[in-house]
Design an enzyme around this catalytic site. Structure first.
Site, short mmCIF file in Angstrom:
data_model
loop_
_atom_site.label_atom_id
_atom_site.label_comp_id
_atom_site.label_asym_id
_atom_site.label_seq_id
_atom_site.Cartn_x
_atom_site.Cartn_y
_atom_site.Cartn_z
N THR A 85 0.84 -1.22 0.00
CA THR A 85 0.00 0.00 0.00
C THR A 85 0.87 1.26 0.00
O THR A 85 0.35 2.36 -0.19
CB THR A 85 -0.96 0.02 1.22
OG1 THR A 85 -0.19 -0.07 2.42
CG2 THR A 85 -1.96 -1.11 1.16
N TYR B 264 -7.28 -6.18 11.57
CA TYR B 264 -6.37 -5.08 11.90
C TYR B 264 -6.30 -4.91 13.42
O TYR B 264 -5.22 -4.85 14.01
CB TYR B 264 -6.88 -3.81 11.24
CG TYR B 264 -5.99 -2.60 11.39
CD1 TYR B 264 -4.72 -2.56 10.84
CD2 TYR B 264 -6.45 -1.45 12.06
CE1 TYR B 264 -3.92 -1.43 10.95
CE2 TYR B 264 -5.67 -0.32 12.16
CZ TYR B 264 -4.39 -0.31 11.61
OH TYR B 264 -3.62 0.82 11.73
N ARG C 42 -10.22 6.19 3.07
CA ARG C 42 -10.61 6.80 4.33
C ARG C 42 -11.40 8.08 4.07
O ARG C 42 -11.42 8.61 2.97
CB ARG C 42 -9.38 7.09 5.19
CG ARG C 42 -8.92 5.81 5.90
CD ARG C 42 -7.70 6.03 6.73
NE ARG C 42 -6.51 5.96 5.92
CZ ARG C 42 -5.30 5.70 6.39
NH1 ARG C 42 -5.12 5.46 7.67
NH2 ARG C 42 -4.26 5.67 5.59
N1 UDP Z 1 -16.61 7.29 5.99
C1 UDP Z 1 -17.63 7.84 5.25
N2 UDP Z 1 -17.45 7.93 3.90
C2 UDP Z 1 -16.33 7.55 3.26
C3 UDP Z 1 -15.27 7.01 4.04
C4 UDP Z 1 -15.44 6.88 5.40
O1 UDP Z 1 -18.68 8.22 5.78
O2 UDP Z 1 -16.27 7.70 2.02
C5 UDP Z 1 -16.79 7.16 7.46
C6 UDP Z 1 -16.50 5.79 8.05
O3 UDP Z 1 -17.64 4.95 7.98
C7 UDP Z 1 -16.15 6.17 9.48
C8 UDP Z 1 -15.46 7.52 9.34
O4 UDP Z 1 -15.84 8.03 8.06
O5 UDP Z 1 -17.30 6.33 10.27
C9 UDP Z 1 -13.94 7.46 9.37
O6 UDP Z 1 -13.57 6.43 8.50
P1 UDP Z 1 -12.08 6.17 8.01
O7 UDP Z 1 -12.16 5.13 6.95
O8 UDP Z 1 -11.45 7.46 7.69
O9 UDP Z 1 -11.29 5.56 9.25
P2 UDP Z 1 -11.71 4.90 10.64
O10 UDP Z 1 -11.74 6.02 11.59
O11 UDP Z 1 -13.07 4.24 10.53
O12 UDP Z 1 -10.64 3.94 10.88
#
Ligand code: UDP
Length: 309
Positions: free
Chosen positions: A37, A147, A188
């Site tokens: 990655t 993870y 993310r």
């Molecule tokens: N999320 C979202 N839309 C996206 C990507 C992520 O609403 O296109 C939400 C995800 O479901 C989570 C939050 O944003 O509630 C943060 O997600 P991320 O993947 O950044 O990392 P996490 O904190 O979950 O590890």
């Protein structure tokens, strides 16, 4: 004499910023990455730098490095939920076998070892904000378990090497971090929302958007990691920005700062997606004298410029 730092995952987002910082501090840097990655683009600017070396290697296999090493920073792992769902077995292997190999190398070289752990060790937390003494609420067999449990195992084996072999170890529990060099397709929230906003595409909001996160800008994070590396602390330390916000607020800020006409579309919330997340950073403040300085608006402006460039 110059010190040498080895960074696993050194071509990744946080890893590559650590390579920059450690070179700036006057150390030699060995960057080890299998580019699953990570990206060569993140370290290309260092190729001609004296004291920088890149080794393409998967650290889930035995790591063979000649010469003296003073610091080992173990950052190799897929770290975005999209990535670790795509590479579940590699994620489990690098968190377990990879951490074992990196610790073995640290023991052989008598190097100081820093583990990149994560706020995911707290799972979907029942306590908010999360202090280090909270043991978490993790589903071991859910999709995120690959993870979360790998990192929990990594913390356990790091403490065992500290206790049994008196290895000088540190554990950073890294909360959501963002900034330049995140991949556009990283998956993310911040990279997704920025990419979507600048292309005028719909912003994909998972769930209601009322879930919270706390976002730390990369320069603050690497500054904290360095302070932890040179500290005398062996117990885990949270590093992150305690300014908690909803994902809807985050999307609003990104739409405003990109001047985008994108609308928000609501999609299904991923399984075991934490409802809240916010670091209690009292330990980092007192033990390291560290706290984040970059406000979300400033960090987002810089990140948006990077995504536009
Ligand atoms: N999320 C979202 N839309 C996206 C990507 C992520 O609403 O296109 C939400 C995800 O479901 C989570 C939050 O944003 O509630 C943060 O997600 P991320 O993947 O950044 O990392 P996490 O904190 O979950 O590890």
């Amino acid at each position: 004499m110059k010190k040498t730092a080895l960074i696993t995952g050194g071509a990744g987002f946080i890893g590559s910023h650590l390579c920059d910082l450690l070179l700036e501090k006057g150390h030699n840097v060995i960057c080890v990455d299998n580019l699953l990655t990570g990206k060569m683009d993140n370290i290309r600017h260092l190729a001609r730098e004296k004291g920088f070396e890149f080794v393409k290697h998967n650290v889930s296999q035995y790591i063979n490095i000649k010469g003296r090493i003073d610091y080992i920073l173990h950052f190799a792992s897929p770290a975005s939920p999209t990535d670790y769902l795509k590479y579940p077995i590699q994620t489990l292997k690098v968190g377990s076998l990879g951490t074992h190999n990196a610790l073995g190398l640290a023991k052989a070289k008598r190097a100081t070892f820093l583990l990149a752990s994560t706020s995911e060790v707290y799972g979907d937390p029942l306590v908010n904000p999360q202090p280090e003494k909270y043991w978490g609420n993790v589903n071991p067999i859910g999709p995120r378990g690959v993870y979360d449990e790998a990192k929990r195992f990594a913390e356990a084996i790091t403490m065992a090497y500290h206790r049994v072999h008196s290895l000088d170890t540190k554990i950073a529990r890294i909360f959501n971090t963002y900034g330049e060099r995140m991949r556009h397709n990283d998956g993310r929230a911040i990279p997704n929302f920025i990419s979507q906003a600048i292309k005028g595409r719909p912003i994909t909001m998972y769930g209601t958007g009322k879930q919270t996160r706390s976002f730390c800008y990369i320069s603050d994070m690497v500054r904290g990691l360095y302070k932890l590396l040179v500290s005398r602390t062996h117990d885990p330390v949270n590093l992150g920005n305690p300014a908690e916000m909803t994902l809807l607020d985050l999307a609003g800020l990104i739409i405003e700062n990109t001047g985008s006409g994108s609308r928000i579309v609501f999609e299904k919330l991923p399984v075991d997606d934490p409802k809240v997340r916010c670091p209690d950073i009292r330990k980092a403040r007192t033990l390291l004298g560290w706290s984040p300085k970059v406000h979300i608006e400033e960090g987002l402006r810089k990140t948006i410029s990077y995504f536009l460039s």
